[in-house]
Design a protein around this motif. Structure first.
Motif, mmCIF file in Angstrom:
data_model
loop_
_atom_site.group_PDB
_atom_site.id
_atom_site.type_symbol
_atom_site.label_atom_id
_atom_site.label_comp_id
_atom_site.label_asym_id
_atom_site.label_seq_id
_atom_site.Cartn_x
_atom_site.Cartn_y
_atom_site.Cartn_z
ATOM 1 N N LEU A 24 40.589 80.672 50.047
ATOM 2 C CA LEU A 24 41.447 79.584 49.572
ATOM 3 C C LEU A 24 42.280 78.991 50.705
ATOM 4 O O LEU A 24 42.492 77.779 50.763
ATOM 5 N N GLU A 25 42.754 79.847 51.601
ATOM 6 C CA GLU A 25 43.566 79.364 52.724
ATOM 7 C C GLU A 25 42.745 78.425 53.610
ATOM 8 O O GLU A 25 43.220 77.359 54.013
ATOM 9 N N THR A 26 41.515 78.808 53.888
ATOM 10 C CA THR A 26 40.632 77.974 54.704
ATOM 11 C C THR A 26 40.347 76.640 54.009
ATOM 12 O O THR A 26 40.442 75.574 54.628
ATOM 13 N N ALA A 27 40.023 76.713 52.725
ATOM 14 C CA ALA A 27 39.744 75.496 51.961
ATOM 15 C C ALA A 27 40.991 74.615 51.872
ATOM 16 O O ALA A 27 40.903 73.381 51.963
ATOM 17 N N ARG A 28 42.138 75.230 51.703
ATOM 18 C CA ARG A 28 43.393 74.471 51.581
ATOM 19 C C ARG A 28 43.719 73.729 52.873
ATOM 20 O O ARG A 28 44.139 72.570 52.847
ATOM 21 N N ARG A 29 43.520 74.402 54.013
ATOM 22 C CA ARG A 29 43.768 73.729 55.289
ATOM 23 C C ARG A 29 42.886 72.486 55.423
ATOM 24 O O ARG A 29 43.357 71.425 55.825
ATOM 25 N N ARG A 30 41.626 72.630 55.076
ATOM 26 C CA ARG A 30 40.691 71.507 55.160
ATOM 27 C C ARG A 30 41.088 70.388 54.192
ATOM 28 O O ARG A 30 41.069 69.212 54.536
ATOM 29 N N LEU A 31 41.479 70.778 52.991
ATOM 30 C CA LEU A 31 41.905 69.801 51.985
ATOM 31 C C LEU A 31 43.152 69.064 52.445
ATOM 32 O O LEU A 31 43.254 67.841 52.289
ATOM 33 N N ASP A 32 44.097 69.775 53.030
ATOM 34 C CA ASP A 32 45.319 69.135 53.531
ATOM 35 C C ASP A 32 45.015 68.131 54.641
ATOM 36 O O ASP A 32 45.691 67.117 54.777
ATOM 37 N N GLU A 33 43.986 68.427 55.442
ATOM 38 C CA GLU A 33 43.610 67.532 56.533
ATOM 39 C C GLU A 33 42.898 66.270 56.046
ATOM 40 O O GLU A 33 42.987 65.226 56.682
ATOM 41 N N THR A 34 42.180 66.382 54.937
ATOM 42 C CA THR A 34 41.308 65.280 54.527
ATOM 43 C C THR A 34 41.740 64.545 53.266
ATOM 44 O O THR A 34 41.233 63.460 53.001
ATOM 45 N N SER A 35 42.647 65.099 52.494
ATOM 46 C CA SER A 35 42.989 64.503 51.206
ATOM 47 C C SER A 35 44.433 64.009 51.170
ATOM 48 O O SER A 35 45.329 64.654 51.706
ATOM 49 N N HIS A 36 44.614 62.886 50.509
ATOM 50 C CA HIS A 36 45.959 62.350 50.287
ATOM 51 C C HIS A 36 46.382 62.558 48.837
ATOM 52 O O HIS A 36 47.309 61.906 48.358
ATOM 53 N N ALA A 37 45.714 63.479 48.156
ATOM 54 C CA ALA A 37 46.006 63.762 46.751
ATOM 55 C C ALA A 37 47.358 64.459 46.622
ATOM 56 O O ALA A 37 47.896 65.011 47.593
ATOM 57 N N SER A 38 47.893 64.455 45.420
ATOM 58 C CA SER A 38 49.156 65.138 45.155
ATOM 59 C C SER A 38 48.940 66.648 45.214
ATOM 60 O O SER A 38 47.800 67.137 45.179
ATOM 61 N N GLU A 39 50.009 67.386 45.283
ATOM 62 C CA GLU A 39 49.945 68.848 45.313
ATOM 63 C C GLU A 39 49.214 69.382 44.076
ATOM 64 O O GLU A 39 48.353 70.257 44.185
ATOM 65 N N THR A 40 49.534 68.856 42.917
ATOM 66 C CA THR A 40 48.892 69.289 41.672
ATOM 67 C C THR A 40 47.392 69.028 41.721
ATOM 68 O O THR A 40 46.594 69.885 41.331
ATOM 69 N N GLU A 41 47.003 67.858 42.210
ATOM 70 C CA GLU A 41 45.579 67.526 42.308
ATOM 71 C C GLU A 41 44.857 68.437 43.301
ATOM 72 O O GLU A 41 43.716 68.851 43.059
ATOM 73 N N LYS A 42 45.525 68.763 44.394
ATOM 74 C CA LYS A 42 44.924 69.665 45.380
ATOM 75 C C LYS A 42 44.692 71.053 44.784
ATOM 76 O O LYS A 42 43.640 71.660 44.998
ATOM 77 N N GLU A 44 44.300 71.828 41.604
ATOM 78 C CA GLU A 44 43.210 71.752 40.628
ATOM 79 C C GLU A 44 41.853 71.630 41.317
ATOM 80 O O GLU A 44 40.864 72.190 40.843
ATOM 81 N N THR A 45 41.797 70.929 42.434
ATOM 82 C CA THR A 45 40.560 70.835 43.202
ATOM 83 C C THR A 45 40.170 72.204 43.742
ATOM 84 O O THR A 45 38.997 72.598 43.674
ATOM 85 N N LEU A 46 41.144 72.940 44.267
ATOM 86 C CA LEU A 46 40.868 74.285 44.774
ATOM 87 C C LEU A 46 40.381 75.208 43.656
ATOM 88 O O LEU A 46 39.428 75.971 43.843
ATOM 89 N N VAL A 47 41.038 75.135 42.500
ATOM 90 C CA VAL A 47 40.640 75.979 41.363
ATOM 91 C C VAL A 47 39.210 75.657 40.949
ATOM 92 O O VAL A 47 38.371 76.558 40.811
ATOM 93 N N ALA A 48 38.910 74.381 40.768
ATOM 94 C CA ALA A 48 37.568 73.979 40.347
ATOM 95 C C ALA A 48 36.511 74.386 41.373
ATOM 96 O O ALA A 48 35.432 74.890 41.010
ATOM 97 N N SER A 49 36.811 74.201 42.644
ATOM 98 C CA SER A 49 35.864 74.559 43.696
ATOM 99 C C SER A 49 35.641 76.063 43.761
ATOM 100 O O SER A 49 34.516 76.524 43.962
ATOM 101 N N ALA A 50 36.705 76.830 43.599
ATOM 102 C CA ALA A 50 36.590 78.289 43.644
ATOM 103 C C ALA A 50 35.786 78.817 42.457
ATOM 104 O O ALA A 50 34.935 79.701 42.612
ATOM 105 N N ILE A 51 36.026 78.269 41.279
ATOM 106 C CA ILE A 51 35.269 78.681 40.091
ATOM 107 C C ILE A 51 33.794 78.341 40.286
ATOM 108 O O ILE A 51 32.906 79.148 39.977
ATOM 109 N N GLU A 52 33.518 77.163 40.823
ATOM 110 C CA GLU A 52 32.138 76.759 41.101
ATOM 111 C C GLU A 52 31.472 77.724 42.093
ATOM 112 O O GLU A 52 30.274 77.974 42.013
ATOM 113 N N ALA A 53 32.256 78.286 43.004
ATOM 114 C CA ALA A 53 31.734 79.207 44.013
ATOM 115 C C ALA A 53 31.527 80.625 43.468
ATOM 116 O O ALA A 53 30.957 81.465 44.152
ATOM 117 N N GLY A 54 32.036 80.890 42.249
ATOM 118 C CA GLY A 54 31.818 82.205 41.656
ATOM 119 C C GLY A 54 33.055 83.051 41.446
ATOM 120 O O GLY A 54 32.968 84.198 40.999
#
Length: 95
Positions: A24-42, A44-54
């Motif tokens: 999650l830390e690795t994904a979050r760093r990448r998301l912070d670098e590339t996304s202008h989404a709100s904290e809540t959206e970030k 939820e994106t992390l949660v959805a991506s992690a669930i998709e990953a298993g």
């Protein structure tokens, strides 16, 4: 969606929690670098991506909760706030 690595450990393995935090830390760093989404959206994106990953929903949300030790660790790494104008007294007491 952002990439979150799949679990390297079984659900009952104690190393799974630290593996999840690292992913999650690795994904979050990448998301912070590339996304202008709100904290809540970030989050939820992390949660959805992690669930998709298993990962399981509950373990992901626990790892992302504000009381998590990783968040506390991140807060401890923040630089101290300077205290401008506060100077300790150098005078000794005379009785």
């Amino acid at each position: 969606m952002t990439y979150v690595a799949s679990p390297s450990y079984d659900r009952n393995d104690p190393s799974r929690a630290s593996n999840l935090r690292q992913c999650l830390e690795t994904a979050r760093r990448r998301l912070d670098e590339t996304s202008h989404a709100s904290e809540t959206e970030k989050i939820e994106t992390l949660v959805a991506s992690a669930i998709e990953a298993g990962w399981e929903d509950d373990e992901v949300r626990d790892a992302l909760s504000p009381g998590d030790e990783q968040q506390n660790k991140m807060r401890q790494q923040e630089p101290p706030v300077p205290t401008i104008g506060v100077v300790p007294s150098q005078r000794g007491h005379t009785d």
